[in-house]
Design a protein around this motif. Structure first.
Motif, short mmCIF file in Angstrom:
data_model
loop_
_atom_site.label_atom_id
_atom_site.label_comp_id
_atom_site.label_asym_id
_atom_site.label_seq_id
_atom_site.Cartn_x
_atom_site.Cartn_y
_atom_site.Cartn_z
N TYR A 22 41.32 129.91 -7.15
CA TYR A 22 42.63 130.26 -7.70
C TYR A 22 43.70 130.02 -6.65
CZ TYR A 22 46.04 133.00 -10.33
OH TYR A 22 47.14 133.42 -11.04
N GLY A 23 44.18 128.81 -6.66
CA GLY A 23 45.21 128.48 -5.69
C GLY A 23 45.79 127.14 -6.08
N VAL A 24 46.68 126.65 -5.25
CA VAL A 24 47.30 125.37 -5.55
C VAL A 24 46.36 124.27 -5.03
CG1 VAL A 24 49.31 123.90 -5.19
CG2 VAL A 24 49.58 126.39 -5.35
N PRO A 25 45.97 123.31 -5.91
CA PRO A 25 45.07 122.25 -5.48
C PRO A 25 45.76 121.30 -4.50
CG PRO A 25 45.31 122.29 -7.89
CD PRO A 25 46.35 123.19 -7.32
N PHE A 26 44.97 120.63 -3.71
CA PHE A 26 45.51 119.55 -2.88
C PHE A 26 45.81 118.36 -3.80
CE2 PHE A 26 43.39 122.12 0.22
CZ PHE A 26 44.05 121.90 1.41
N PRO A 27 46.92 117.69 -3.62
CA PRO A 27 47.22 116.52 -4.45
C PRO A 27 46.54 115.29 -3.89
CG PRO A 27 49.07 116.97 -2.98
CD PRO A 27 48.02 118.01 -2.68
N VAL A 28 45.22 115.38 -3.80
CA VAL A 28 44.47 114.40 -3.00
C VAL A 28 43.16 113.99 -3.69
CG1 VAL A 28 43.07 114.20 -0.91
CG2 VAL A 28 45.37 115.17 -0.75
N TRP A 29 42.89 112.67 -3.62
CA TRP A 29 41.56 112.14 -3.96
C TRP A 29 41.07 111.36 -2.75
CZ3 TRP A 29 45.81 112.18 -7.00
CH2 TRP A 29 45.72 112.75 -8.28
N TYR A 30 39.77 111.14 -2.71
CA TYR A 30 39.21 110.30 -1.65
C TYR A 30 38.53 109.11 -2.29
CZ TYR A 30 39.83 114.73 0.74
OH TYR A 30 40.35 115.90 1.23
N GLY A 56 51.54 110.86 -6.57
CA GLY A 56 52.96 110.53 -6.45
C GLY A 56 53.80 111.75 -6.73
N GLU A 57 55.01 111.80 -6.17
CA GLU A 57 55.82 113.00 -6.31
C GLU A 57 56.15 113.31 -7.76
OE1 GLU A 57 58.96 113.42 -3.39
OE2 GLU A 57 59.87 114.99 -4.63
N LYS A 58 56.27 112.27 -8.59
CA LYS A 58 56.61 112.50 -10.00
C LYS A 58 55.47 113.11 -10.79
CE LYS A 58 60.35 109.24 -10.48
NZ LYS A 58 60.53 107.78 -10.43
N GLU A 59 54.26 112.99 -10.26
CA GLU A 59 53.10 113.53 -10.99
C GLU A 59 52.92 115.04 -10.74
OE1 GLU A 59 49.50 111.15 -10.07
OE2 GLU A 59 50.96 109.80 -9.16
N LEU A 101 41.21 117.60 -10.05
CA LEU A 101 39.95 117.80 -10.75
C LEU A 101 40.06 117.39 -12.22
CD1 LEU A 101 38.74 121.23 -9.32
CD2 LEU A 101 37.72 118.98 -8.94
N VAL A 102 41.29 117.38 -12.74
CA VAL A 102 41.44 116.99 -14.15
C VAL A 102 42.22 115.68 -14.31
CG1 VAL A 102 41.27 119.34 -15.01
CG2 VAL A 102 43.51 118.43 -14.45
N SER A 103 42.95 115.25 -13.29
CA SER A 103 43.71 114.00 -13.40
C SER A 103 43.14 112.95 -12.46
CB SER A 103 45.18 114.22 -13.04
OG SER A 103 45.69 115.33 -13.72
N GLU A 152 36.96 110.50 -5.54
CA GLU A 152 36.48 111.88 -5.55
C GLU A 152 37.66 112.80 -5.39
OE1 GLU A 152 33.47 113.34 -5.55
OE2 GLU A 152 32.11 111.61 -5.48
N PRO A 153 37.81 113.76 -6.30
CA PRO A 153 38.93 114.69 -6.10
C PRO A 153 38.64 115.66 -4.96
CG PRO A 153 37.60 115.37 -7.96
CD PRO A 153 37.01 114.07 -7.49
N GLU A 154 39.68 116.11 -4.29
CA GLU A 154 39.54 117.21 -3.31
C GLU A 154 39.32 118.49 -4.11
OE1 GLU A 154 39.99 117.96 0.46
OE2 GLU A 154 38.97 119.55 -0.66
N LYS A 155 38.27 119.22 -3.79
CA LYS A 155 37.95 120.41 -4.58
C LYS A 155 38.55 121.69 -4.01
CE LYS A 155 33.49 118.71 -6.26
NZ LYS A 155 33.29 117.58 -5.30
N ASP A 156 38.90 121.65 -2.75
CA ASP A 156 39.45 122.86 -2.14
C ASP A 156 40.85 123.16 -2.70
OD1 ASP A 156 37.21 122.98 -0.64
OD2 ASP A 156 38.16 122.43 1.27
N VAL A 157 41.27 124.38 -2.50
CA VAL A 157 42.67 124.72 -2.81
C VAL A 157 43.37 125.05 -1.50
CG1 VAL A 157 42.22 125.53 -5.14
CG2 VAL A 157 42.10 127.14 -3.23
N MET A 158 44.68 125.15 -1.59
CA MET A 158 45.44 125.39 -0.35
C MET A 158 45.58 126.88 -0.08
SD MET A 158 48.38 122.48 -0.33
CE MET A 158 49.01 122.31 -1.97
N ASP A 159 45.67 127.20 1.19
CA ASP A 159 45.98 128.55 1.64
C ASP A 159 47.19 129.08 0.87
OD1 ASP A 159 46.50 130.83 3.09
OD2 ASP A 159 47.08 129.79 4.95
N THR A 160 47.12 130.35 0.49
CA THR A 160 48.24 130.94 -0.26
C THR A 160 49.56 130.87 0.52
OG1 THR A 160 49.01 132.91 -1.39
CG2 THR A 160 47.67 133.26 0.57
N TRP A 161 49.46 130.91 1.86
CA TRP A 161 50.69 130.85 2.67
C TRP A 161 51.32 129.47 2.62
CZ3 TRP A 161 52.52 135.36 3.59
CH2 TRP A 161 51.66 136.44 3.82
#
Length: 838
Positions: free
Chosen positions: A420-428, A439-442, A448-450, A466-475
RNA sequence: GGGCGGAUAGCUCAGUCGGUUAGAGCAUCGGCUUUACAAGCCGGGGGUCGCAGGUUCGAACCCUGCUCCGCCUACCA
């Protein structure tokens, strides 16, 4: 303002008692219905509000059950300043956020529903989090509203909403492009319970009782070597033995290997100045990894790696027979085994400082994994410089920030292996591991879904990602609150640089002291990196609400006082009174007596206003003539003069965030000068109907109006409810406007200060005080009218002044006549004046 | 170990630039009830300013050392 339409008769029926419970509810509704605190760019014609005062208010996290009066204290203290600024004509931009993503929420949900990460699907978990988030937000809003926090709730954000996720992801992308973020396979701080990596700021230190075991190792020449450790379960992870290079006892070990017991494996002997010659035997075992120091030596000396703990905090296969046990069980077993081999040569109890995860209190471990880091270590100077550019209230709080920055050990790890956090906007790219950014517009995007917008890897042409599965630190999100509030990542605002420049940097950041190292620090990092600016100009740090015994209130200790009950019993204004008693940054014990005192003050304010309201004559118009043009007597000029001084001093205090002193100044004036003396001196004019009194009455009413109206305004930041009620039911008819909180702060008028009147009235007060003492000595009622007041004045000037003050002295001392007489025997504070009563 | 804050009346706390006899509220004691307020008013008592030194004509305040409390931080495993 025209006041011909005023129904003066209804003033006569002004309620005798202050029904705070109903009135606070009513006023709260009025504020909401009339959108009194709504922000608008072109707000206010009267007064015009050209300069924006923006506040970056703490977004409380979801678990509302932990709310106590200390929270109200912290928010109120900031709010005193906000209300003051609003009355000083600033266009207040006061949004409220809710921090409801990330580990704190997950922990809360886990506890409440007794679930754990391993046994629930991502979707189910997120659903529970969203549900609790909604409940939390409502609870918070209701409490803040009932406490009179004048936020514009229509500007609310939630750190899990699209806007905030977009901001967090945009921040990631921007920092990545600036090469301020990198992915590294590093040893990291790890919470075995939450099964996620952590940042340095997420660690708390706890003192724990442990045992220091002396364990016998063997040198390659067969010599026994005693090594002390608190973590025998890490024997299997031992990769080197260290001694101090100056330690003569162990120089001979140079180049040798040492056999680790139980495992019978050889590890090298190394030397490092950090080893304390006097600790234990002066020999130290270094593992992969027992603490930060192990990590440092491992890196610097390029030691072998022997990882024997997994992500759940259990020992792995390389640990041999201990595989599958958690560290506590493994420790017990290995100590038993060592004992049976007679290799434990001693043990003693020690107090250890153990790093624990601040959300779940589990001791942290170190594991190695790929994580995203924001570079902060090499930019310390920037963050220190930023702290110089901000104004800290109180100033000493800056030291805590500086200390933290100077003590940073790790770059900021922002990867969390959670749901439960903000996903990384990252694939590998599966082929070459190239990082593919959204992209910023996306944004906001969930990898995980796009799919990424590119169809093939720009580096190797691969088409599988491969999508990044981790989420970002709440801070990662909450560090952006000033930017989120300024619309930095909002597409609809993107053309509006002007708005951003108006509210950012924010004017003020209020917050509690314990999140200097997290929220404050991270916000500075983000602001410096994204905008090159400081995030806010004024930093206002509050202390804690403590319980009666001086302990910090907390849910786990069960010593917290819920604000709702206090508000019901004493009123929100009274709770705010308690909040205003602590100097900024100082802890304050909660004392119900203090809220009771607050309530007494409110009632006094009510009654003193009532005295005026029920006594105004039909057609009363306080603005007919300026006060100075009314031909006021000495006592009137004195009470006005003292008010102006009080106002000035109150203003100075508020400007420097010293609300406690401001309120103290106001209440001192209100009690001692206005109520206990001025009103007592002049009240006769409402009882007597002689010609003199009638003339005097009109002047007095004007003075009372002037003082009480302006005093009410200065009280308004502290007691928003009662001041609004009095304003709406009386003063508004003469002042105009729809709320006291949108009215103009009283203008300080130096020309109304009158030293002469102060000197003159001092004599009156000396006489009055002496006559009160004398009445007490004679067991006389203070209001009982006495025939003669005898005065002996041994100074000609005094006699003259006393003559001039005759009517006021008679009125104040409740006597029919004043007679100069040598029989006056009772001393006053003035050594040249004596009095007597007959 | 390092940093920050605190220690002032029975309790909770003020005390600004070093300056007369150290303040407030509560509590306590005594007195007072038709005339804004008994959820009130008037009056009294109550202090070795944590400890020990120092600077100064003068210290709650500045300097040094120490004790206790709280928080933060740290690699004595």
């Amino acid at each position: 303002m025209k006041n011909s339409g005023i129904d003066y008769n209804k003033f006569k029926d002004f309620p005798k008692s202050y029904d705070y419970e109903n009135i606070e509810k009513k006023i709260g509704k009025i504020w909401e219905e009339n959108e009194i605190y709504k922000f608008s760019l072109d707000a206010g014609k009267n007064p015009p509000r050209k300069i924006i005062f923006s506040i970056d208010t703490p977004p409380p996290y979801v678990s509302s059950a932990h709310l106590h009066v200390g929270h109200v204290m912290s928010y109120s203290q900031a709010e005193f300043i906000v209300r003051y600024k609003r009355m000083r004509g600033f266009n207040v931009f006061y949004p409220m956020g809710f921090d409801d993503n990330g580990l704190p929420t997950e922990r809360y949900v886990e506890k409440k529903y007794k679930v754990n990460k391993a046994k629930i699907t991502r979707e189910e978990f997120i659903e529970l989090c969203l549900k609790e988030t909604k409940i939390g937000i409502e609870t918070y809003k209701n409490l803040w509203k009932s406490a009179g926090i004048s936020v514009d709730y229509s500007l609310s954000y939630s750190t899990i909403d699209d806007r905030c996720r977009r901001a967090a992801q945009k921040s990631f992308i921007e920092l990545f492009n600036k090469n301020l973020i990198q992915r590294r396979n590093d040893p990291i701080l790890w919470c075995p319970h939450c099964r996620t990596s952590l940042a340095q700021a997420d660690i708390a230190i706890e003192e724990k009782n442990g045992t220091l075991y002396d364990i016998e190792f063997t040198s390659s020449q067969g010599e026994g070597l005693i090594i002390s450790t608190t973590r025998p379960e890490l024997l299997g992870a031992c990769v080197a033995i260290y001694a101090n290079p100056e330690d003569k006892r162990y120089i001979s070990l140079k180049g040798q290997e040492v056999i680790v017991p139980v495992y019978n494996k050889s590890v090298p002997v190394r030397y490092d100045e950090s080893v304390d010659v006097d600790y234990g035997t002066g020999l130290m075992m270094v593992c992969t990894w027992g603490d930060m120091e192990d990590v440092r030596k491992w890196k610097e000396h390029k030691l072998n790696t022997a990882i024997i703990i997994d992500t759940a905090g259990r020992l792995t296969q390389p640990s041999g027979t201990y595989a599958g046990l958690n560290t506590t069980e493994a420790k017990k077993r290995i100590v038993e085994d060592l004992r049976s081999l007679s290799l434990i040569k001693g043990e003693k109890s020690v107090i250890q400082n153990v790093g624990i995860h601040d959300r779940c209190e589990t001791p942290v471990e170190f594991i190695q994994a790929y994580q995203w880091f924001i570079k902060i270590l090499e930019e310390r100077d920037k963050f220190l410089r930023a702290s110089e550019e901000m104004n800290w209230h109180p100033a000493f709080m800056k030291e805590r920030y500086v200390e933290w920055v100077n003590n940073l050990r790790w770059d900021w790890n922002i990867s969390r292996q959670r749901f439960y956090g903000v996903p990384f906007p990252v694939w590998y790219c599966k082929g070459c591991e190239e990082v593919i950014l959204a992209g910023e517009k996306e944004l906001p995007v969930d990898p995980l879904v796009s799919n990424p917008s590119v169809s093939s890897c720009p580096k190797c042409g691969g088409t599988v990602f491969e999508p990044e599965k981790d989420v970002m630190d709440t801070w990662m999100t909450s560090s952006l609150t000033p930017l989120i509030n300024a619309g930095w990542a909002d597409p609809e605002r993107s053309g509006n640089k002007k708005f951003m420049n108006m509210v950012y940097p924010m004017s003020m950041r209020p917050q509690a002291q314990e999140i200097i190292r997290t929220w404050l620090f991270y916000t500075v990092v983000k602001s410096v990196y994204h905008t090159g600016q400081i995030p806010f100009k004024e930093v206002m740090i509050s202390g804690w609400g403590l319980d009666k015994n001086g302990k910090k209130m907390s849910k786990s200790l069960g010593n917290f006082v819920e604000p709702e009950g206090i508000i019901t019993r004493y009123s929100a204004d009274a709770l705010r009174y308690w909040s205003a008693r602590a100097n900024l940054g100082q802890d304050l014990r909660f004392n119900e007596e203090d809220t009771a005192n607050g309530r007494r003050l409110l009632i006094k304010i009510w009654n003193s206003a009532r005295f005026l309201i029920t006594n105004v004559d039909n057609g009363f118009n306080p603005h007919e003539k300026d006060l100075a043009a009314l031909g006021l007597g000495a006592v009137d000029r004195w009470v006005v003069s003292e008010f102006e001084r009080t106002l000035k001093s109150c203003e100075d205090y508020m400007e420097s965030f010293e609300y406690a002193s401001a309120l103290k100044t106001l209440t001192d004036y209100f009690y001692n000068i206005y109520c206990d003396n001025y009103l007592e001196i002049i009240k006769n004019v409402f009882w007597d109907d002689d010609e003199k009194s009638l003339v005097r009455r009109n002047k007095v009413l004007n003075v009372m109006y002037f003082i009480s109206c302006n005093l009410l305004k200065t009280f308004a930041p502290f007691f928003p409810f009662i001041t609004e009620e009095l304003f709406l039911s009386f003063y508004r008819y003469f002042e105009g406007g729809e709320s006291i909180h949108l009215s103009v702060w009283p203008e300080y008028r130096k020309e109304l200060e009158d030293d002469n009147s102060v000197k003159i009235v001092e004599i009156l007060l000396d006489i009055l005080s002496a006559s009160r003492k004398l009445r007490t000595n004679l067991n006389l009622h203070q209001n009982h009218k006495i025939d003669k007041l005898l005065i002996k004045a041994m100074n000609k000037d005094y006699a003259e002044i006393i003559n001039g003050l005759g009517d006021d002295i008679k009125s104040a001392a409740r006597v029919k006549r004043i007679v100069f007489s040598d029989e006056a025997y009772f001393s006053t504070a003035n050594e040249d004046i004596y009095i007597g009563l007959t």
